[in-house]
Design an enzyme around this catalytic site. Structure first.
Site, PDB file in Angstrom:
ATOM      1  N   HIS A  60       2.856  24.909   5.047  1.00 29.57           N
ATOM      2  CA  HIS A  60       2.513  25.467   6.359  1.00 29.57           C
ATOM      3  C   HIS A  60       1.250  24.779   6.867  1.00 29.57           C
ATOM      4  O   HIS A  60       0.165  25.360   6.890  1.00 29.57           O
ATOM      5  CB  HIS A  60       2.311  26.988   6.259  1.00 29.57           C
ATOM      6  CG  HIS A  60       3.530  27.715   5.773  1.00 29.57           C
ATOM      7  ND1 HIS A  60       4.328  28.476   6.613  1.00 29.57           N
ATOM      8  CD2 HIS A  60       4.090  27.793   4.548  1.00 29.57           C
ATOM      9  CE1 HIS A  60       5.327  28.990   5.911  1.00 29.57           C
ATOM     10  NE2 HIS A  60       5.204  28.603   4.651  1.00 29.57           N
ATOM     11  N   HIS A 115      10.612  32.328   4.558  1.00 37.06           N
ATOM     12  CA  HIS A 115       9.155  32.470   4.475  1.00 37.06           C
ATOM     13  C   HIS A 115       8.730  33.933   4.439  1.00 37.06           C
ATOM     14  O   HIS A 115       7.690  34.262   3.875  1.00 37.06           O
ATOM     15  CB  HIS A 115       8.524  31.771   5.680  1.00 37.06           C
ATOM     16  CG  HIS A 115       7.043  31.951   5.843  1.00 37.06           C
ATOM     17  ND1 HIS A 115       6.151  31.863   4.795  1.00 37.06           N
ATOM     18  CD2 HIS A 115       6.286  32.214   6.956  1.00 37.06           C
ATOM     19  CE1 HIS A 115       4.916  32.046   5.254  1.00 37.06           C
ATOM     20  NE2 HIS A 115       4.974  32.280   6.542  1.00 37.06           N
ATOM     21  N   HIS A 159       4.338  22.773  12.098  1.00 32.71           N
ATOM     22  CA  HIS A 159       5.312  23.019  11.032  1.00 32.71           C
ATOM     23  C   HIS A 159       6.309  24.083  11.441  1.00 32.71           C
ATOM     24  O   HIS A 159       6.062  24.883  12.339  1.00 32.71           O
ATOM     25  CB  HIS A 159       4.602  23.404   9.729  1.00 32.71           C
ATOM     26  CG  HIS A 159       3.980  24.767   9.746  1.00 32.71           C
ATOM     27  ND1 HIS A 159       2.698  24.996  10.190  1.00 32.71           N
ATOM     28  CD2 HIS A 159       4.455  25.987   9.379  1.00 32.71           C
ATOM     29  CE1 HIS A 159       2.412  26.278  10.090  1.00 32.71           C
ATOM     30  NE2 HIS A 159       3.463  26.919   9.614  1.00 32.71           N
ATOM     31  N   ALA A 180       0.868  -1.173   0.000  1.00 31.83           N
ATOM     32  CA  ALA A 180       0.000   0.000   0.000  1.00 31.83           C
ATOM     33  C   ALA A 180       0.905   1.223   0.000  1.00 31.83           C
ATOM     34  O   ALA A 180       1.920   1.244   0.697  1.00 31.83           O
ATOM     35  CB  ALA A 180      -0.880   0.020   1.248  1.00 31.83           C
ATOM     36  N   HIS A 221       6.658  36.920  12.764  1.00 29.85           N
ATOM     37  CA  HIS A 221       7.228  36.536  11.467  1.00 29.85           C
ATOM     38  C   HIS A 221       8.307  37.537  11.049  1.00 29.85           C
ATOM     39  O   HIS A 221       9.414  37.144  10.649  1.00 29.85           O
ATOM     40  CB  HIS A 221       6.138  36.503  10.387  1.00 29.85           C
ATOM     41  CG  HIS A 221       5.220  35.320  10.451  1.00 29.85           C
ATOM     42  ND1 HIS A 221       4.104  35.278  11.248  1.00 29.85           N
ATOM     43  CD2 HIS A 221       5.255  34.130   9.785  1.00 29.85           C
ATOM     44  CE1 HIS A 221       3.486  34.110  11.074  1.00 29.85           C
ATOM     45  NE2 HIS A 221       4.167  33.401  10.195  1.00 29.85           N
TER      46      HIS A 221
HETATM   47 MN    MN Z   1       3.950  28.960   8.710  1.00 30.52          MN
END
Ligand code: MN
Length: 268
Positions: free
Chosen positions: A78, A88, A82, A69, A217
């Site tokens: 994302h 990014h 993660h 399988a 970020h």
């Molecule tokens: Mn992300």
């Protein structure tokens, strides 16, 4: 027969192996299960979204594969638990992609800052520099190369995307995070390698309103630090002294990757 190594021959690794074999070291999985119903970020129009996980079955012990399988994986970078790589974000666009993260920075001390009480009272709670400094006054400095893990209690909503994203009628998500000033300070003034959260992204749900927008970020990835999202089981970790292992796939050119994150903890 004992499976442990003689004490006089112990090295750092053999001490750890003895702990694993003898039960003195526990391993906890901090990873959310990956399935088509795993909660994912939903960007508002006009921004296109990444795809959710799909396992495309190619053979299942049948004429397509009488003895095996196997599936194709279709998924955005994302998704679920993660790792965000510097490449990014616009501030880190010339930095490392997810395949280039030095592995020694993906393993280190985990320290847990627990704000779950504050978040229970206010889902828009923001971590400030003063909260971290108060934690440091009690528990010591943030570790060089370590991972700061923000315990918010938000993993309790991981089974249900609507609760996890907590989006109001205006499309604004109400989930906890970090202020812009604290994000800048963590990125520029502390020696951590990464920052981990229980929420869908490393920024607060209202992070788009901040200056700069999505400051975790912007500042962390712009300063060659990493993010990891959708963690669970942080409640099982001590305040400090756990060993965190963060393992994204080395996707060449990738801005992120689903990751397995585990923690080794000395049994109390
Ligand atoms: Mn992300």
């Amino acid at each position: 027969m004992s499976t442990t190594l003689p004490v006089q021959n112990q090295t750092a690794i053999s001490a750890l192996l003895n702990g694993l074999a003898g039960g003195g070291v526990e391993v906890h999985d901090l990873t959310a299960p990956l399935s088509p119903t795993t909660p994912a970020l939903r960007l508002p129009a006009p921004f296109p979204n990444l795809i959710d996980l799909e396992l495309e079955n190619i053979a299942q012990f049948d004429e397509r594969g009488p003895m095996w399988a196997h599936n194709n994986i279709h998924v955005g970078e994302h998704y679920g638990t993660h790792v965000d790589a510097p490449s990014h974000w616009i501030s880190g666009r010339d930095g490392h992609d997810v395949s280039q993260l030095p592995v020694e920075r993906l393993i280190g001390e985990g320290v847990v800052l627990d704000v779950s009480e504050q978040v229970a009272a206010d889902p828009d709670f923001l971590l400030e520099k003063e909260h971290v400094q108060a934690w440091e006054a009690e528990h010591g400095a943030l570790p060089k190369g370590g991972w700061l893990l923000l315990r918010t209690g938000w993993d309790q909503y991981g089974h249900d995307e609507a609760q996890f994203l907590n989006t109001d009628e205006n499309g604004t998500s109400h989930t906890p995070g970090v202020s812009a000033a604290c994000a800048k300070w963590l990125a520029e003034e502390t020696p951590i390698a990464g920052f981990g959260v229980e929420t869908v992204g490393i920024d607060a749900g209202r992070g788009f309103e901040f200056d700069p927008p999505f400051p975790v970020h912007y500042h962390l990835l712009g300063n060659d630090k990493y993010g990891v999202t959708s963690l669970k089981n942080l409640a099982l970790l001590p305040t400090r002294g756990s060993l965190i292992v963060v393992l994204p796939l080395p996707l060449v050119g990738g801005t992120a990757s689903p990751a397995r994150v585990i923690a080794l903890v000395t049994r109390a």
